[in-house]
Design a protein around this motif. Structure first.
Motif, PDB file in Angstrom:
ATOM      1  N   SER A 182      -5.785   0.121  -3.089  1.00 55.58           N
ATOM      2  CA  SER A 182      -4.714   0.732  -3.877  1.00 55.58           C
ATOM      3  C   SER A 182      -5.298   1.548  -5.028  1.00 55.58           C
ATOM      4  N   GLY A 183      -6.268   0.965  -5.737  1.00 55.72           N
ATOM      5  CA  GLY A 183      -6.907   1.674  -6.841  1.00 55.72           C
ATOM      6  C   GLY A 183      -7.705   2.873  -6.380  1.00 55.72           C
ATOM      7  N   PHE A 184      -8.406   2.746  -5.250  1.00 58.46           N
ATOM      8  CA  PHE A 184      -9.230   3.835  -4.727  1.00 58.46           C
ATOM      9  C   PHE A 184      -8.369   5.030  -4.358  1.00 58.46           C
ATOM     10  N   VAL A 185      -7.254   4.766  -3.654  1.00 55.07           N
ATOM     11  CA  VAL A 185      -6.366   5.853  -3.246  1.00 55.07           C
ATOM     12  C   VAL A 185      -5.762   6.536  -4.473  1.00 55.07           C
ATOM     13  N   PHE A 186      -5.324   5.723  -5.432  1.00 58.35           N
ATOM     14  CA  PHE A 186      -4.700   6.305  -6.624  1.00 58.35           C
ATOM     15  C   PHE A 186      -5.704   7.127  -7.427  1.00 58.35           C
ATOM     16  N   ALA A 187      -6.958   6.656  -7.486  1.00 59.24           N
ATOM     17  CA  ALA A 187      -7.991   7.408  -8.199  1.00 59.24           C
ATOM     18  C   ALA A 187      -8.279   8.734  -7.521  1.00 59.24           C
ATOM     19  N   THR A 188      -8.288   8.734  -6.202  1.00 55.56           N
ATOM     20  CA  THR A 188      -8.555   9.971  -5.468  1.00 55.56           C
ATOM     21  C   THR A 188      -7.471  11.005  -5.750  1.00 55.56           C
ATOM     22  N   TRP A 189      -6.231  10.551  -5.813  1.00 58.92           N
ATOM     23  CA  TRP A 189      -5.130  11.441  -6.213  1.00 58.92           C
ATOM     24  C   TRP A 189      -5.363  11.928  -7.636  1.00 58.92           C
ATOM     25  N   GLY A 190      -5.752  11.037  -8.549  1.00 55.62           N
ATOM     26  CA  GLY A 190      -5.974  11.418  -9.933  1.00 55.62           C
ATOM     27  C   GLY A 190      -7.080  12.450 -10.090  1.00 55.62           C
TER      28      GLY A 190
ATOM     29  N   ALA B 139      -1.095   1.577   4.651  1.00 51.03           N
ATOM     30  CA  ALA B 139      -1.785   2.521   5.529  1.00 51.03           C
ATOM     31  C   ALA B 139      -1.165   3.916   5.418  1.00 51.03           C
ATOM     32  N   ILE B 140       0.160   3.996   5.355  1.00 48.32           N
ATOM     33  CA  ILE B 140       0.817   5.305   5.197  1.00 48.32           C
ATOM     34  C   ILE B 140       0.474   5.908   3.838  1.00 48.32           C
ATOM     35  N   TYR B 141       0.498   5.091   2.803  1.00 40.28           N
ATOM     36  CA  TYR B 141       0.123   5.510   1.441  1.00 40.28           C
ATOM     37  C   TYR B 141      -1.238   6.197   1.458  1.00 40.28           C
ATOM     38  N   ALA B 142      -2.217   5.579   2.125  1.00 40.69           N
ATOM     39  CA  ALA B 142      -3.559   6.165   2.186  1.00 40.69           C
ATOM     40  C   ALA B 142      -3.568   7.447   3.011  1.00 40.69           C
ATOM     41  N   LEU B 143      -2.923   7.435   4.151  1.00 40.43           N
ATOM     42  CA  LEU B 143      -2.958   8.592   5.047  1.00 40.43           C
ATOM     43  C   LEU B 143      -2.313   9.833   4.436  1.00 40.43           C
ATOM     44  N   LEU B 144      -1.343   9.631   3.547  1.00 44.41           N
ATOM     45  CA  LEU B 144      -0.669  10.777   2.937  1.00 44.41           C
ATOM     46  C   LEU B 144      -1.601  11.587   2.036  1.00 44.41           C
ATOM     47  N   LEU B 145      -2.724  10.983   1.609  1.00 41.01           N
ATOM     48  CA  LEU B 145      -3.699  11.744   0.824  1.00 41.01           C
ATOM     49  C   LEU B 145      -4.137  13.003   1.568  1.00 41.01           C
ATOM     50  N   ALA B 146      -4.275  12.876   2.887  1.00 43.54           N
ATOM     51  CA  ALA B 146      -4.773  13.993   3.688  1.00 43.54           C
ATOM     52  C   ALA B 146      -3.832  15.191   3.647  1.00 43.54           C
ATOM     53  N   GLY B 147      -2.579  14.984   3.240  1.00 42.93           N
ATOM     54  CA  GLY B 147      -1.625  16.078   3.213  1.00 42.93           C
ATOM     55  C   GLY B 147      -1.477  16.773   1.874  1.00 42.93           C
ATOM     56  N   LEU B 148      -2.147  16.279   0.841  1.00 45.19           N
ATOM     57  CA  LEU B 148      -1.946  16.823  -0.504  1.00 45.19           C
ATOM     58  C   LEU B 148      -2.247  18.321  -0.588  1.00 45.19           C
TER      59      LEU B 148
ATOM     60  N   ILE C 174      -9.393  13.757   3.509  1.00 48.76           N
ATOM     61  CA  ILE C 174      -9.247  13.221   4.864  1.00 48.76           C
ATOM     62  C   ILE C 174     -10.140  12.011   5.059  1.00 48.76           C
ATOM     63  N   GLY C 175     -11.386  12.079   4.572  1.00 43.40           N
ATOM     64  CA  GLY C 175     -12.311  10.962   4.709  1.00 43.40           C
ATOM     65  C   GLY C 175     -11.826   9.718   3.994  1.00 43.40           C
ATOM     66  N   VAL C 176     -11.363   9.898   2.748  1.00 47.98           N
ATOM     67  CA  VAL C 176     -10.846   8.770   1.984  1.00 47.98           C
ATOM     68  C   VAL C 176      -9.604   8.192   2.655  1.00 47.98           C
ATOM     69  N   ALA C 177      -8.692   9.054   3.105  1.00 49.05           N
ATOM     70  CA  ALA C 177      -7.452   8.608   3.747  1.00 49.05           C
ATOM     71  C   ALA C 177      -7.752   7.731   4.957  1.00 49.05           C
ATOM     72  N   ALA C 178      -8.670   8.172   5.802  1.00 47.58           N
ATOM     73  CA  ALA C 178      -8.985   7.416   7.013  1.00 47.58           C
ATOM     74  C   ALA C 178      -9.627   6.070   6.689  1.00 47.58           C
ATOM     75  N   ALA C 179     -10.590   6.077   5.758  1.00 47.10           N
ATOM     76  CA  ALA C 179     -11.295   4.836   5.422  1.00 47.10           C
ATOM     77  C   ALA C 179     -10.371   3.820   4.769  1.00 47.10           C
TER      78      ALA C 179
ATOM     79  N   ILE D 262      -7.023  -1.181   4.756  1.00 51.04           N
ATOM     80  CA  ILE D 262      -5.751  -1.826   4.437  1.00 51.04           C
ATOM     81  C   ILE D 262      -5.162  -2.508   5.669  1.00 51.04           C
ATOM     82  N   ALA D 263      -5.155  -1.794   6.780  1.00 49.41           N
ATOM     83  CA  ALA D 263      -4.564  -2.349   8.002  1.00 49.41           C
ATOM     84  C   ALA D 263      -5.329  -3.577   8.485  1.00 49.41           C
ATOM     85  N   LEU D 264      -6.658  -3.534   8.426  1.00 49.90           N
ATOM     86  CA  LEU D 264      -7.456  -4.667   8.892  1.00 49.90           C
ATOM     87  C   LEU D 264      -7.348  -5.867   7.961  1.00 49.90           C
ATOM     88  N   SER D 265      -7.430  -5.640   6.646  1.00 49.82           N
ATOM     89  CA  SER D 265      -7.390  -6.766   5.703  1.00 49.82           C
ATOM     90  C   SER D 265      -6.026  -7.435   5.682  1.00 49.82           C
ATOM     91  N   ALA D 266      -4.962  -6.686   5.996  1.00 49.72           N
ATOM     92  CA  ALA D 266      -3.614  -7.272   6.009  1.00 49.72           C
ATOM     93  C   ALA D 266      -3.508  -8.399   7.032  1.00 49.72           C
TER      94      ALA D 266
END
Length: 378
Positions: A18-26, A79-88, A164-169, A174-178
């Motif tokens: 969650s923090g990694f994705v939000f930081a990438t957006w920031g 997982a959707i939250y992360a994948l949406l990074l690729a569309g920014l 794209i790289g961050v979104a996929a990773a 997220i999906a696996l750890s859930a």
């Protein structure tokens, strides 16, 4: 009932991502601003779209998590939250970006309420504080995400490839750890409310307001600190990204020690001291014209805000007559409204005056938290 190390680490992984994705957006907010050729007001409107989406998500979060459990909600929405990074940077126009960010807000809010509900249950089952450490993983993810983004910019990596790289990773993690989170039955009852979202009342409402104040200020730093260093102090973007990293690193360290601090000091004492440190440090950031001193100031702000949410979430679990996990879910929902509201408010104020003046709102909210600290122990 005990919890396994695998379950604890699954929850930590969710917070980290969650923090990694939000930081990438920031880190890429200046990139988005330049790509769509918009000003601070339009950028603030984009953040408001995410906030509106988050509000919509919060109206249904309790129902969804109550029906499916935190594990399924976190895995799917995260997982959707992360994948949406690729569309920014891939939207055909600014209007399409607003739509993407609205969906981003919906899934982010449900994801955050899910993982906080999970953490609440883990703390209750563990019998000792865990919440600060979980939020420390969010801050650690933010630090790593910011440093990675800064390095990518410095190396000249195409921003779209980085996203794209961050979104996929992150989506995969997220999906696996859930899979190793608590079973549905452990969290479904905690947020099941029949008719969806309800505003918290009385003591929970006050705790939610305090948490919202803290997260308005925290969200402002996450979304505007990089642009502040770049635009107001003239730092190159790869150096400006270190503002986010400095804030997140200091917050992570303070949160990893926060459970021990919470065990030693009364909540009101710890909250008051933390908020005063945040106010003083943010003042240093805004009065200096030296980027290195501003980075130190952002670190101080991170330490100051580090344990605000863990203190208030823990307090919400002790409200008489309220099931602990339900209390945390209600306060986390109210707090998240603040988290999403802060950045667009800063954007509109920056357009009217300047980003420097707008960020004094962080000082004001930190001071308000310090003045209201006595209400943090119901």
């Amino acid at each position: 009932m005990g919890i396994s190390d695998r379950t604890r680490w699954a929850s930590r992984a969710q917070f980290f991502c969650s923090g990694f994705v939000f930081a990438t957006w920031g880190v890429h907010i200046p990139t988005v601003k330049a790509h769509y050729a918009v000003d601070e007001a339009a950028l603030g409107l984009a953040m408001l779209a995410a906030g509106a989406g988050a509000l919509l998500g919060l109206t249904q979060a309790s129902r969804w998590i109550g029906r499916h459990g935190a594990r399924r909600a976190a895995g799917f929405c995260g997982a959707i939250y992360a994948l949406l990074l690729a569309g920014l940077l891939a939207m055909p126009a600014y209007a399409a970006l607003l739509g993407l960010l609205a969906v981003f807000g919906i899934v982010t809010s449900v994801f955050d309420v899910s993982i906080n509900t999970e953490a609440a249950q883990l703390e209750l089952r563990n019998g000792k504080p865990l919440m600060s450490g979980m939020h420390g993983m969010f801050s650690l993810g933010g630090m790593v995400g910011a440093v990675t983004g800064s390095a990518a910019l410095a190396a000249g990596l195409d921003p779209q490839r980085h996203l794209i790289g961050v979104a996929a990773a992150m989506a995969l993690t997220i999906a696996l750890s859930a899979r190793w989170m608590l079973p549905r039955e452990a969290t479904a009852f905690a947020t099941s409310s029949g008719n969806g979202f309800r505003l918290p009342r009385s003591t929970l409402a006050l705790l939610g307001l305090l948490a919202a104040l803290g997260l308005i200020a925290e969200g402002a730093i996450y979304d505007w600190s990089v642009l502040y260093l770049q635009q107001e102090l003239g730092s190159p973007q790869q150096q400006a990204a270190l503002a986010y990293a400095s804030f997140s690193a200091a917050m992570a360290l303070a949160r990893f020690g926060g459970d021990a601090m919470r065990a030693r000091f009364a909540p009101a004492v710890l909250l008051r001291g933390s908020a005063l440190l945040a106010a003083a440090s943010m003042t240093v950031v805004l009065v200096t014209d030296m980027p290195w001193l501003a980075l130190i100031g952002f670190a101080g702000v991170g330490v100051g805000f580090a344990n605000v949410v863990p203190i208030l979430f823990a307090a919400s679990a002790r409200v008489p007559g309220v099931e602990p996990a339900r209390g945390i879910a209600a306060v986390s929902a109210a707090a998240y409204l603040g988290f999403m509201a802060g950045p667009p408010v800063i954007g509109f104020l920056a357009q009217v005056s300047s980003l420097t003046h707008a960020l004094y709102l962080v000082v004001a909210f930190a001071a308000a938290l310090a003045a209201s600290a006595r209400y943090s122990d119901p």
